[in-house]
Scaffold this active site. Structure first.
Site, PDB file in Angstrom:
ATOM      1  N   VAL A 486       0.828  -1.198   0.000  1.00 15.76           N
ATOM      2  CA  VAL A 486       0.000   0.000   0.000  1.00 15.76           C
ATOM      3  C   VAL A 486       0.871   1.260   0.000  1.00 15.76           C
ATOM      4  O   VAL A 486       0.642   2.204  -0.761  1.00 15.76           O
ATOM      5  CB  VAL A 486      -0.959   0.007   1.207  1.00 15.76           C
ATOM      6  CG1 VAL A 486      -1.686   1.348   1.317  1.00 15.76           C
ATOM      7  CG2 VAL A 486      -1.967  -1.124   1.076  1.00 15.76           C
ATOM      8  N   THR A 560       0.585   0.788   7.582  1.00 13.82           N
ATOM      9  CA  THR A 560       0.958  -0.492   8.175  1.00 13.82           C
ATOM     10  C   THR A 560      -0.278  -1.158   8.790  1.00 13.82           C
ATOM     11  O   THR A 560      -1.369  -0.592   8.784  1.00 13.82           O
ATOM     12  CB  THR A 560       2.000  -0.307   9.288  1.00 13.82           C
ATOM     13  OG1 THR A 560       1.373   0.277  10.444  1.00 13.82           O
ATOM     14  CG2 THR A 560       3.135   0.597   8.826  1.00 13.82           C
ATOM     15  N   ASP A 611     -11.587   5.860   7.123  1.00 13.21           N
ATOM     16  CA  ASP A 611     -12.695   5.224   6.411  1.00 13.21           C
ATOM     17  C   ASP A 611     -12.261   4.035   5.573  1.00 13.21           C
ATOM     18  O   ASP A 611     -13.078   3.155   5.263  1.00 13.21           O
ATOM     19  CB  ASP A 611     -13.412   6.245   5.524  1.00 13.21           C
ATOM     20  CG  ASP A 611     -14.274   7.202   6.341  1.00 13.21           C
ATOM     21  OD1 ASP A 611     -14.216   7.120   7.591  1.00 13.21           O
ATOM     22  OD2 ASP A 611     -14.981   8.027   5.754  1.00 13.21           O
ATOM     23  N   GLY A 669      -3.429  -9.225  -4.015  1.00  9.74           N
ATOM     24  CA  GLY A 669      -3.271  -8.161  -3.036  1.00  9.74           C
ATOM     25  C   GLY A 669      -4.494  -7.922  -2.190  1.00  9.74           C
ATOM     26  O   GLY A 669      -4.585  -6.885  -1.517  1.00  9.74           O
ATOM     27  N   LYS A 687     -13.318  -4.998  11.490  1.00  9.40           N
ATOM     28  CA  LYS A 687     -14.182  -4.077  10.753  1.00  9.40           C
ATOM     29  C   LYS A 687     -15.537  -3.925  11.450  1.00  9.40           C
ATOM     30  O   LYS A 687     -16.079  -2.820  11.546  1.00  9.40           O
ATOM     31  CB  LYS A 687     -14.376  -4.576   9.320  1.00  9.40           C
ATOM     32  CG  LYS A 687     -13.095  -4.534   8.483  1.00  9.40           C
ATOM     33  CD  LYS A 687     -13.316  -5.139   7.106  1.00  9.40           C
ATOM     34  CE  LYS A 687     -12.028  -5.109   6.279  1.00  9.40           C
ATOM     35  NZ  LYS A 687     -12.211  -5.733   4.956  1.00  9.40           N
TER      36      LYS A 687
END
Length: 824
Positions: A486, A560, A611, A669, A687
């Site tokens: 990322v 991270t 978000d 990924g 989540k």
């Protein structure tokens, strides 16, 4: 026909423009071209000394005062330079005459320096006589270069034209007499002859040499413009007009097309290299426009200074600073009036020719603070103590203090008084840059707003104000933690979008990059690719540096999955540093940490944007957050929140083996770095807990921890403790079981996350959903959330879209970075 056709045009060339014989020839070509363009009207050239000569003559006089016995060698160096220029520039037929004139001039200077050497003193009158030799030597050679090129020219000593008083060093001009002398002298010149006039020098009525002080040659040009009713003055220098800031501080500084006399005067007063305000007075009186052009780039950008005031109300055109200032404070006792005190102080300082750049007054204590040059500070203190000695003895005020190490920054533009909020934006910008304002000018002029700051903050202040006002851009300084998939993709995207963001008035500057073991930090900016990380500089060093760095709009991007990094969020937010992250750790750590984090968010105007932790680019968190803020009540959320597990189950439905589906998700990924975080349900559980905490304490989930979320693992417990390579080797052992479960399911298998407010349930489990359910119709890594609220009932709000994707995550992260910067 242009305005100046038929009128004289004055062209002035500075020392850099005539610094070498080659540049002198460039001047000749420029004037030949200008003469062709102008066609009508007199063309006058004013020339400075050759570049550096005046400084060397001052060095020679100082050496003579100190009896260092180098004044003659310095003079010899200057003499040799002009001898070489004579041979290069003049026609051989003129050598003898010009050499004799120069020899006589250098002999006069030698005698003056020898006299200084004997007396150990160089009076202002002697100094003027010595340093005037620079122009008196250069102008005959410049005129000779014109004649050698076939252009008739005559060297004219300005001492024959410009009359002044005997205030040596910065003489006051007698404009009436100068006008008469100039018109007589120029009226006798043949129309095809170009007068080449010495800048900087003048004379008293008795013929004693004087000089005109700072920007003296510029002043000569405008004096002649006044005397000749000129239509225009052109100042030729070594930059393309007047810049919006000092380019040494602000590389993006640009040329200002137009300035009013008032704007140019304010810029000059506050330290910019523009015409001295006194230099412009003859132009203002007769509304003569002035061009500033670059000798080395004659067709380049130009600044026109005139009586025309352009720009919208409150538009800041340029930012400048007076460096090396000091604050002189008259400490009041709270009893006496400050107005009379300030008037006395200004009068005393004006008599001593000490400029005051700023005044601030504390009404409650009757205290007055003045900003002056640092070199004038001690003198100002003595002068004020003497001038106000009676008041000091009576106790009307308590004393005069000096605070060195200050600078005065100014934002310059016309019509400041008519635009609300300009001063507020200026000081807000300085505040965002963590620059403390020491004093504020009261009653800001119509053309400038100024403030005193610490000298060490001056450069940062100019850069911040220039970015915000002149460039009209929002600048943010970025620190990226994490150089994995990322983080690396985000750097690539930032580099690709940098220019496009600049076009949208957003300047994102990378200043820090860190992994768990290495880091790099440069407040002036790091490259957006191929950053060299240091083994001896750690993440802790970087985070410590940025919390004390004076950089406006700092944004930390945590790319991270580290709990260690997340633990730093509260301290960063309390330091006014925004945090943007897809890291789910912060939202799922213990309740005490979460409450402290929310307190930190509320304590400062720095954004915490996370978000991307749930639903990547779906704005699911934002939708629920706004629903709660506007009074809606969320009852239930059900959906597939793990793009990884959604991908795996959709692949199983299509007949792909379980181990192959997991491997494909990993290669694409979609998974966490360790895919078991997804397979055991911990990622989906994080989540769901983040969603629950987003609903606020009224939802009843305020005391729940991550362990309270019911989860189902897709792999046996023993797989969780295997080394990662062994995990991949043994994963095919589960293929048969998952094929059977898929075939036997009464519906479509999905990994369903459920948040039920009324039942107090947080659950992430494998579930067979009816074929008709929206959860059964997903493909790939699609996320879906079915939200039932008081407003969205009985028809729920369905949020659906692409799920786990590095490209989507990094795109949303970049958007969040811009949002955080603009919110600051």
């Amino acid at each position: 026909m242009t305005r100046d056709q038929g009128q004289a045009v004055i062209h002035k060339f500075g020392g850099t423009s005539v610094g070498t014989p080659g540049r002198v020839r460039d001047v000749v070509r420029l004037i030949a071209s200008e003469r062709y363009r102008q066609r009508r009207g007199q063309l006058v050239v004013v020339s400075s000394a050759f570049g550096g000569v005046t400084d060397r003559l001052l060095e020679a006089s100082r050496a003579a005062v100190a009896r260092e016995e180098t004044h003659r060698s310095i003079l010899g160096e200057i003499r040799d330079r002009h001898e070489a220029a004579l041979r290069d520039l003049a026609d051989p037929a003129e050598y003898a005459t010009l050499r004799a004139d120069l020899d006589a001039l250098w002999e006069q200077v030698r005698e003056l320096l020898d006299g200084v050497f004997l007396l150990r003193e160089c009076s202002p009158r002697f100094t003027d006589a010595i340093i005037s030799a620079g122009e008196r030597a250069s102008v005959p050679l410049v005129a000779a270069a014109f004649r050698k090129a076939g252009l008739p020219a005559r060297a004219i000593d300005a001492r024959e034209l410009v009359r002044t008083d005997n205030r040596f060093g910065e003489a006051t001009v007698d404009f009436a007499t100068t006008r008469t002398l100039t018109q007589v002298a120029f009226g006798s010149l043949p129309p095809d002859v170009t007068p080449i006039v010495t800048g900087f020098v003048a004379a008293t009525p008795e013929g004693v040499t004087t000089t005109l002080g700072r920007s003296g040659s510029d002043y000569t040009a405008t004096i002649l413009a006044d005397a000749l009713d000129a239509g225009r003055v052109v100042i030729w220098t070594d930059v393309n007009g007047v810049l919006s800031a000092d380019p040494r501080l602000v590389p993006e500084a640009f040329t200002l097309d137009r300035l009013s006399y008032q704007e140019a005067a304010e810029l000059a007063f506050f330290g910019a290299k523009v015409l001295h305000p006194r230099t412009m007075r003859p132009l203002v009186r007769r509304s003569v426009p002035l061009d500033i052009r670059n000798t080395m780039d004659a067709e380049g950008a130009t600044t026109v200074i005139s009586d025309e005031r352009t720009g919208a109300e409150g538009t800041v055109k340029a930012v400048t600073a007076v460096r090396g200032a000091a604050l002189v404070t008259l400490r009041g006792n709270g009893a006496s009036g400050a107005s009379a005190l300030a008037a006395r102080a200004f009068d005393a300082l004006a008599t001593a020719s000490i400029d005051v750049f700023l005044m601030a007054q504390a009404s409650s204590e009757q205290t007055v603070t003045l900003a002056v040059r640092g070199s004038d500070a001690d003198g100002a203190q003595r002068i004020l103590q003497t001038a106000l000695s009676s008041e000091l003895e009576r106790g009307d005020f308590l004393g005069v203090d000096v605070e060195p190490g200050a600078a005065v920054v100014a934002a310059v533009g016309d019509f400041m008084h008519y635009a609300p909020g300009v001063a507020g934006r200026m000081f807000a910008t300085l505040g965002k840059a963590r620059i403390n304002v020491l004093a504020i000018a009261q009653g800001a002029s119509d053309t400038a707003i100024s403030a005193a700051v610490s000298e060490v903050d001056a450069s940062a202040a100019v850069r911040a104000l220039h970015e915000a006002f002149a460039m009209k851009r929002t600048r943010a300084h970025l620190v990226l933690v994490g150089a994995g998939a990322v983080g690396t993709r985000l750097l690539t995207l930032l580099d690709a979008q940098y220019e496009a963001l600049l076009d949208q008035q957003v300047n994102l500057k990378l200043v820090g990059l860190a992994t768990t073991s290495q880091a790099a930090f440069d407040p002036n900016g790091l490259p957006r690719a191929d950053v060299a990380l240091r083994d001896d500089y750690t993440l802790a060093d970087l985070l410590g540096a940025i919390t004390t760095a004076r950089l406006e709009r700092l944004v930390v991007i945590d790319a991270t999955a580290s709990e260690t990094v997340a633990r730093h969020y509260p301290e960063l937010l309390r330091a006014g540093i925004a945090v943007v992250t897809p890291n789910k750790q912060a939202g799922t750590l213990e309740r005490a940490y979460w409450r402290d984090l929310q307190s930190a968010v509320r304590s400062r105007r720095a954004s915490f944007l996370y978000d991307t932790t749930v639903g990547a680019g779906l704005a699911l968190l934002a939708s629920l957050r706004e629903a709660v803020r506007t009074g809606d009540r969320v009852r239930r959320v059900e959906g597939v929140l793990s793009g990884t597990l959604g991908f795996v189950f959709n692949a199983l439905r299509d007949g792909v083996a379980f181990s192959e589906a997991v491997r494909q998700a990993h290669l694409a990924g979609y998974t966490e770095p360790d895919p078991r975080d997804d397979l055991v349900g911990i990622d989906a559980a994080r989540k769901l807990l983040i969603l629950a905490r987003e609903l606020g304490p009224d939802a009843g989930f305020g005391d729940l921890e991550l362990a309270d979320v019911e989860t189902t693992s897709l792999v046996p417990d023993e797989f969780a403790t295997l080394p990662l390579n062994r995990f991949w080797e043994r994963l095919p052992e589960l293929d048969d079981e998952w094929r059977r479960r898929t075939e036997d399911a009464d519906g479509v298998l999905q990994y369903v996350s459920t948040l039920d407010v009324e039942a107090g349930v947080l659950r992430c489990v494998v579930q067979a959903v009816p074929v008709a359910s929206p959860l059964a119709r997903l493909s790939g890594s699609t996320h879906i959330a079915i939200c039932t609220t008081d407003r969205y009932a009985p028809e729920p709000l369905i949020v659906q879209g692409p799920g786990a994707s590095i490209d989507i995550t990094t795109a949303v992260l970049l958007a969040d970075v811009v949002r955080a910067a603009q919110a600051m």
